[in-house]
Scaffold this motif. Structure first.
Motif, PDB file in Angstrom:
ATOM      1  N   THR A   1       0.745 -14.060 -31.883  1.00  0.00           N
ATOM      2  CA  THR A   1       0.281 -13.584 -33.187  1.00  0.00           C
ATOM      3  C   THR A   1      -0.443 -14.686 -33.945  1.00  0.00           C
ATOM      4  O   THR A   1      -1.496 -14.447 -34.555  1.00  0.00           O
ATOM      5  CB  THR A   1       1.468 -13.073 -34.018  1.00  0.00           C
ATOM      6  N   PHE A   2       0.101 -15.896 -33.910  1.00  0.00           N
ATOM      7  CA  PHE A   2      -0.548 -17.003 -34.620  1.00  0.00           C
ATOM      8  C   PHE A   2      -1.921 -17.309 -34.036  1.00  0.00           C
ATOM      9  O   PHE A   2      -2.897 -17.478 -34.782  1.00  0.00           O
ATOM     10  CB  PHE A   2       0.337 -18.249 -34.556  1.00  0.00           C
ATOM     11  N   MET A   3      -2.013 -17.383 -32.737  1.00  0.00           N
ATOM     12  CA  MET A   3      -3.294 -17.744 -32.119  1.00  0.00           C
ATOM     13  C   MET A   3      -4.341 -16.656 -32.342  1.00  0.00           C
ATOM     14  O   MET A   3      -5.518 -16.951 -32.588  1.00  0.00           O
ATOM     15  CB  MET A   3      -3.093 -18.017 -30.630  1.00  0.00           C
ATOM     16  N   LEU A   4      -3.945 -15.404 -32.256  1.00  0.00           N
ATOM     17  CA  LEU A   4      -4.891 -14.318 -32.522  1.00  0.00           C
ATOM     18  C   LEU A   4      -5.333 -14.315 -33.987  1.00  0.00           C
ATOM     19  O   LEU A   4      -6.505 -14.071 -34.288  1.00  0.00           O
ATOM     20  CB  LEU A   4      -4.259 -12.980 -32.159  1.00  0.00           C
ATOM     21  N   SER A   5      -4.415 -14.594 -34.892  1.00  0.00           N
ATOM     22  CA  SER A   5      -4.760 -14.619 -36.313  1.00  0.00           C
ATOM     23  C   SER A   5      -5.664 -15.799 -36.641  1.00  0.00           C
ATOM     24  O   SER A   5      -6.659 -15.653 -37.362  1.00  0.00           O
ATOM     25  CB  SER A   5      -3.484 -14.689 -37.165  1.00  0.00           C
ATOM     26  N   ALA A   6      -5.331 -16.969 -36.113  1.00  0.00           N
ATOM     27  CA  ALA A   6      -6.133 -18.157 -36.409  1.00  0.00           C
ATOM     28  C   ALA A   6      -7.549 -18.025 -35.851  1.00  0.00           C
ATOM     29  O   ALA A   6      -8.499 -18.552 -36.435  1.00  0.00           O
ATOM     30  CB  ALA A   6      -5.452 -19.402 -35.838  1.00  0.00           C
ATOM     31  N   GLY A   7      -7.701 -17.341 -34.737  1.00  0.00           N
ATOM     32  CA  GLY A   7      -9.019 -17.193 -34.130  1.00  0.00           C
ATOM     33  C   GLY A   7      -9.718 -15.901 -34.478  1.00  0.00           C
ATOM     34  O   GLY A   7     -10.778 -15.597 -33.918  1.00  0.00           O
ATOM     35  N   SER A   8      -9.171 -15.138 -35.421  1.00  0.00           N
ATOM     36  CA  SER A   8      -9.759 -13.840 -35.760  1.00  0.00           C
ATOM     37  C   SER A   8     -11.041 -14.020 -36.548  1.00  0.00           C
ATOM     38  O   SER A   8     -11.117 -14.831 -37.477  1.00  0.00           O
ATOM     39  CB  SER A   8      -8.761 -13.007 -36.561  1.00  0.00           C
ATOM     40  N   TYR A   9     -12.054 -13.268 -36.185  1.00  0.00           N
ATOM     41  CA  TYR A   9     -13.335 -13.292 -36.904  1.00  0.00           C
ATOM     42  C   TYR A   9     -13.589 -11.968 -37.623  1.00  0.00           C
ATOM     43  O   TYR A   9     -13.924 -11.941 -38.807  1.00  0.00           O
ATOM     44  CB  TYR A   9     -14.474 -13.575 -35.932  1.00  0.00           C
ATOM     45  N   SER A  10     -13.409 -10.866 -36.906  1.00  0.00           N
ATOM     46  CA  SER A  10     -13.817  -9.573 -37.457  1.00  0.00           C
ATOM     47  C   SER A  10     -12.893  -9.092 -38.565  1.00  0.00           C
ATOM     48  O   SER A  10     -13.360  -8.544 -39.571  1.00  0.00           O
ATOM     49  CB  SER A  10     -13.870  -8.520 -36.339  1.00  0.00           C
ATOM     50  N   VAL A  11     -11.575  -9.294 -38.422  1.00  0.00           N
ATOM     51  CA  VAL A  11     -10.637  -8.729 -39.399  1.00  0.00           C
ATOM     52  C   VAL A  11     -10.855  -9.315 -40.797  1.00  0.00           C
ATOM     53  O   VAL A  11     -11.046  -8.562 -41.760  1.00  0.00           O
ATOM     54  CB  VAL A  11      -9.179  -8.917 -38.932  1.00  0.00           C
ATOM     55  N   PRO A  12     -10.852 -10.652 -40.986  1.00  0.00           N
ATOM     56  CA  PRO A  12     -11.058 -11.153 -42.348  1.00  0.00           C
ATOM     57  C   PRO A  12     -12.451 -10.860 -42.883  1.00  0.00           C
ATOM     58  O   PRO A  12     -12.620 -10.637 -44.085  1.00  0.00           O
ATOM     59  CB  PRO A  12     -10.814 -12.669 -42.223  1.00  0.00           C
ATOM     60  N   TYR A  13     -13.454 -10.838 -42.006  1.00  0.00           N
ATOM     61  CA  TYR A  13     -14.820 -10.579 -42.470  1.00  0.00           C
ATOM     62  C   TYR A  13     -14.959  -9.139 -42.954  1.00  0.00           C
ATOM     63  O   TYR A  13     -15.561  -8.879 -44.005  1.00  0.00           O
ATOM     64  CB  TYR A  13     -15.806 -10.850 -41.337  1.00  0.00           C
ATOM     65  N   ILE A  14     -14.408  -8.194 -42.194  1.00  0.00           N
ATOM     66  CA  ILE A  14     -14.530  -6.785 -42.566  1.00  0.00           C
ATOM     67  C   ILE A  14     -13.684  -6.469 -43.792  1.00  0.00           C
ATOM     68  O   ILE A  14     -14.129  -5.801 -44.724  1.00  0.00           O
ATOM     69  CB  ILE A  14     -14.130  -5.880 -41.381  1.00  0.00           C
ATOM     70  N   MET A  15     -12.455  -6.975 -43.816  1.00  0.00           N
ATOM     71  CA  MET A  15     -11.547  -6.617 -44.895  1.00  0.00           C
ATOM     72  C   MET A  15     -11.957  -7.213 -46.239  1.00  0.00           C
ATOM     73  O   MET A  15     -11.599  -6.696 -47.287  1.00  0.00           O
ATOM     74  CB  MET A  15     -10.118  -7.055 -44.553  1.00  0.00           C
ATOM     75  N   THR A  16     -12.714  -8.308 -46.222  1.00  0.00           N
ATOM     76  CA  THR A  16     -13.202  -8.884 -47.480  1.00  0.00           C
ATOM     77  C   THR A  16     -14.676  -8.565 -47.713  1.00  0.00           C
ATOM     78  O   THR A  16     -15.246  -9.048 -48.691  1.00  0.00           O
ATOM     79  CB  THR A  16     -13.015 -10.408 -47.480  1.00  0.00           C
TER      80      THR A  16
ATOM     81  N   VAL B   1      -4.928 -27.466 -32.900  1.00  0.00           N
ATOM     82  CA  VAL B   1      -3.854 -27.014 -33.791  1.00  0.00           C
ATOM     83  C   VAL B   1      -3.053 -25.886 -33.139  1.00  0.00           C
ATOM     84  O   VAL B   1      -1.816 -25.871 -33.213  1.00  0.00           O
ATOM     85  CB  VAL B   1      -4.442 -26.559 -35.142  1.00  0.00           C
ATOM     86  N   CYS B   2      -3.748 -24.954 -32.491  1.00  0.00           N
ATOM     87  CA  CYS B   2      -3.044 -23.850 -31.823  1.00  0.00           C
ATOM     88  C   CYS B   2      -2.163 -24.366 -30.692  1.00  0.00           C
ATOM     89  O   CYS B   2      -1.031 -23.901 -30.502  1.00  0.00           O
ATOM     90  CB  CYS B   2      -4.053 -22.834 -31.301  1.00  0.00           C
ATOM     91  N   THR B   3      -2.667 -25.338 -29.938  1.00  0.00           N
ATOM     92  CA  THR B   3      -1.860 -25.928 -28.863  1.00  0.00           C
ATOM     93  C   THR B   3      -0.643 -26.639 -29.430  1.00  0.00           C
ATOM     94  O   THR B   3       0.469 -26.534 -28.895  1.00  0.00           O
ATOM     95  CB  THR B   3      -2.710 -26.910 -28.047  1.00  0.00           C
TER      96      THR B   3
END
Length: 349
Positions: A278-293, A328-330
């Protein structure tokens, strides 16, 4: 290798090893090595480029003078003298043109310089975005665990098999829809004119700026990555012996004590896997924060990496940003393993 050969035979064992090697080296190690190598160099102007420019200008002036000399040579008295002079001037002009071409190539050709300066491009503003992304990803991970742990425990231990299967099916069915469509659906739900604000309006509340405040990003991310937390927890909790819970309850243990002393220690590998994914997917997410904001809020770090690669066309700095996020993810992976006292062997199970 010996176990594989005994289980599947020599040809199949060799094929398994080959495919595993291609996966590990070609799809995991090689891209990371290329990214790290890209982040450690940049192209600079060659040393002495200013001196080359002055020298090129001087040669162009000499070429112009030869052009004038060639025009004057046509006025010589005899044809033979004219031809000899023109041949001499043309030869000198050709030599000058070749020299100018070589110097211009040297002036334009950048020099590959090994340096750590790409990492220094992350100024104070980008460092704040980086820190905000990491903290927000930690928050998403914590929220996802708080939401998914009761669900996973209920499916594994509390609900009868038929009802547990229905709950699991209800979790899986939405993932048959494309992730972008699910995110856009949440954007419409949380919008000012969406159904959630309409329901709050009936209660005299709102409208609440879910999207502008950034809270919509957390909602969409937890929803988008909920299965990556639920399934690891469920797989581990399913192996927990229910008799241990019943024995603790018979001895007078309270519910929170049962979870703290029995359930959570048993679920450590599942917690580690769920939190890491969950952390790695969230930290590397591009579409979700861009679309939601709607692209109006401060970007997440993955958006900065994208901008460096494709908008600024600065692949070296983009690679440095990506490697920083990878580091950081590692580190988070090893931190979770250390905090939960699990090994790679435990996670692999």
């Amino acid at each position: 290798m010996t176990r594989l050969r005994r289980s599947f035979g020599a040809p199949m064992a060799a094929l398994i090893v080959l495919l595993t090697g291609i996966w590990v080296l070609g799809l995991i190690a090689a891209p990371q090595v290329i990214m790290i190598e890209q982040s450690l160099w940049k192209m600079d102007r060659p040393a002495g480029a200013d001196e080359l420019s002055v020298q090129i200008d001087r040669l162009y002036n000499r070429l112009d003078m030869l052009t004038l000399d060639r025009a004057a040579a046509r006025t010589l008295s005899t044809p033979s003298a004219t031809e000899a002079k023109l041949a001499q001037i043309d030869a000198e002009r050709a030599a000058l043109a070749a020299e100018i071409a070589d110097l211009e190539t040297a002036e334009r050709t950048p020099v590959k310089t090994w340096t750590l300066s790409n990492y220094a491009q992350m100024g104070q503003a980008h460092l704040r975005i980086f820190a905000k992304t990491i903290l927000a990803s930690l928050a998403v991970t914590a929220i996802a665990f708080a939401v998914c742990y009761p669900i996973a425990f209920a499916i594994a231990k509390l609900e009868p098999p038929r009802r547990a299967a229905l709950i699991m099916l209800a979790l899986v069915i939405p993932y048959a829809i494309n992730e972008l469509l699910r995110v856009f659906a949440w954007q419409m739900i949380l919008n000012y004119g969406g159904p959630l604000n309409a329901a709050l309006g009936l209660l005299g509340i709102g409208p609440v700026p879910f999207l502008e405040s950034g809270s919509g990003v957390f909602v969409a991310m937890v929803y988008a990555y909920i299965l990556f937390m639920v399934f690891p927890l469920y797989n581990v909790l399913e192996t927990l012996d229910t008799n241990q819970i019943e024995a603790a309850r018979d001895l007078g243990a309270k519910t929170w004590q049962i979870h703290r002393r029995i359930v959570l220690p048993h679920a450590r590998p599942g917690i580690a896997v769920g939190c890491i994914m969950t952390f790695m997917l969230s930290a590397g997410s591009y579409s979700v924060p861009y679309i939601m904001t709607r692209g109006t809020a401060a970007p997440w770090f993955a958006q900065l990496v994208y901008n460096r690669f494709f908008q600024a066309s600065d692949w070296n700095v983009g690679a440095a940003y990506a490697v920083s996020l990878l580091a950081v993810c590692t580190g988070f992976v090893f931190l979770m393993m250390r905090l939960l006292k699990v090994r790679l062997r435990d996670i692999a199970k």
